[in-house]
Design a protein around this motif. Structure first.
Motif: not given
Length: 292
Positions: A154-164, A167-175, A199-205
Motif C-alpha cells: 500500500a505504501v509503495m503503491g501510493s500516489a504520494p510515493l509514486r509522484a515523489s 520527480a526525484l528517482g529515489w527508488l532506482p537510486r536506492a535499488t 520518469r514514466s517507468a518509475r510511475r509504472s513501478w
C-alpha cells in the motif's frame, strides 16, 4: 511464430554494459522488449517493476549452456511506455504469455523475481504445457496477506510515493546501491540501470506495487493452477540470506513440498546480483537433476 524486430540501442545502453541486441515482440498492450541469447534449454526471466538489467550477470553466466530470454514488463525498461490504467500484473503476465506463444517456446524454465512472481505464475497458469519448471528468486506467488505485507504494498503503491519518485528517482537510486543490484557493479553500470527507469517507468513501478495488493483476479487464476496444472512442476527457490522478512521461502515450501530451497550467503533482495556465479551454478545443477 513471430520474428521479433530489432530495437534501436539507446545512447545510454553501451555494448560494454549490455553486450546483446534487444528485440521487440508486438502484443496487444504495445511492444515488449526481449533479449534472447545463448543456445540450449530455454530459461525465461521475469521481473516486473525494474527491467532486464537486473539479470545481466546471470545471463553472462548461463548463456553459454542455456537459451536465456529476458522480458521487460509493459511500461518498463525498453518496452513501450503505457498509460497508467494499463499497468497491472495481468498485463505483465500477458506479456510473458505473448513471448512464449510468439517465439513458440516449450519446455521452459521460468525464473521470477519480486513482483515477477505473480506475473510468471499467471503466465504459467495460462499455458502450463509450455512450462517445465519454476525458479522463485526472492519473490512471492500468492495473494498478499498480513498487515506487514499488505501495508508495504500500500505504501509503495501510493500516489504520494509514486509522484515523489517520478520527480526525484529515489527508488532506482536506492535499488542501484550495494545493498540492491549494484554490489558488484561499476558506477557506469548503476547509471545504465537508472537510465532504464525513466520518469514514466518509475510511475509504472509503483503502479505495479499497488496492483499487487488488489489483483484478486490474477491470484484466483494462480491458486487454481497451483492446485492442479502446476502442482507437480519442479520448483527451486533462491533467496538472499538477509532478505526474507515476510517468510516467503516457508510459503513456497508449503505450496511445493518437493521444492529445493537455496540460500545465497550474504545475499539481500537481489541474490542474482549479489553472487551471480553461485546462483547460476545452483540453477544449472538443479536443472540437470530434474532433466528439463
Amino acid at each position: 511464430m513471430t520474428t521479433p524486430t530489432t530495437l534501436d540501442r539507446p545512447d545510454w545502453l553501451t555494448e560494454t554494459a549490455w553486450p546483446w541486441h534487444t528485440h521487440a515482440v508486438p502484443t496487444a498492450g504495445g511492444r515488449v522488449a526481449i533479449t534472447d541469447v545463448g543456445r540450449g534449454p530455454v530459461i525465461v526471466f521475469v521481473h516486473t517493476g525494474a527491467w532486464s538489467f537486473v539479470w545481466r550477470d546471470l545471463l553472462s553466466a548461463l548463456s553459454p549452456t542455456f537459451r536465456c530470454i529476458t522480458i521487460d514488463a509493459p511500461g518498463c525498461g525498453l518496452s513501450d511506455r503505457v498509460p497508467g490504467d494499463r499497468v497491472s500484473l495481468q498485463a505483465s503476465a500477458d506479456a510473458v504469455t505473448a513471448v512464449l506463444l510468439q517465439l513458440d517456446l516449450t519446455n521452459v524454465t521460468l525464473v521470477a523475481h519480486d513482483l515477477g512472481g505473480p506475473a510468471a505464475l499467471a503466465a504459467a497458469a495460462a499455458g502450463p504445457d509450455r512450462i517445465a519448471a519454476i525458479v522463485a528468486v526472492n519473490c512471492f506467488g500468492w495473494r498478499p496477506a498480513g498487515m506487514a505485507f499488505r501495508g508495504m504494498l500500500a505504501v509503495m503503491g501510493s500516489a504520494p510515493l509514486r509522484a515523489s519518485d517520478a520527480a526525484l528517482g529515489w527508488l532506482p537510486r536506492a535499488t542501484s546501491g550495494r545493498f540492491g543490484v549494484g554490489r558488484h557493479w561499476t558506477k557506469d553500470d548503476r547509471a545504465v540501470f537508472r537510465a532504464g527507469i525513466d520518469r514514466s517507468a518509475r510511475r509504472s513501478w509503483h503502479r505495479y506495487f499497488a496492483d499487487a495488493r488488489s489483483a484478486d483476479g490474477i491470484y484466483k487464476k494462480i491458486d487454481a493452477a497451483l492446485a492442479a496444472s502446476l502442482a507437480d512442476h519442479p520448483v527451486l527457490t533462491v533467496f538472499g540470506e538477509h532478505n526474507d522478512p515476510l517468510g516467503f521461502q516457508p510459503c513456497w515450501r508449503r505450496l511445493f513440498p518437493q521444492a529445493r530451497q537455496e540460500i545465497v550467503p550474504g545475499g539481500n533482495h537481489f541474490p542474482m546480483c549479489d553472487d551471480p556465479q553461485l546462483v547460476a551454478a545452483l540453477l544449472r545443477n538443479w536443472h540437470r537433476t530434474i532433466g528439463s
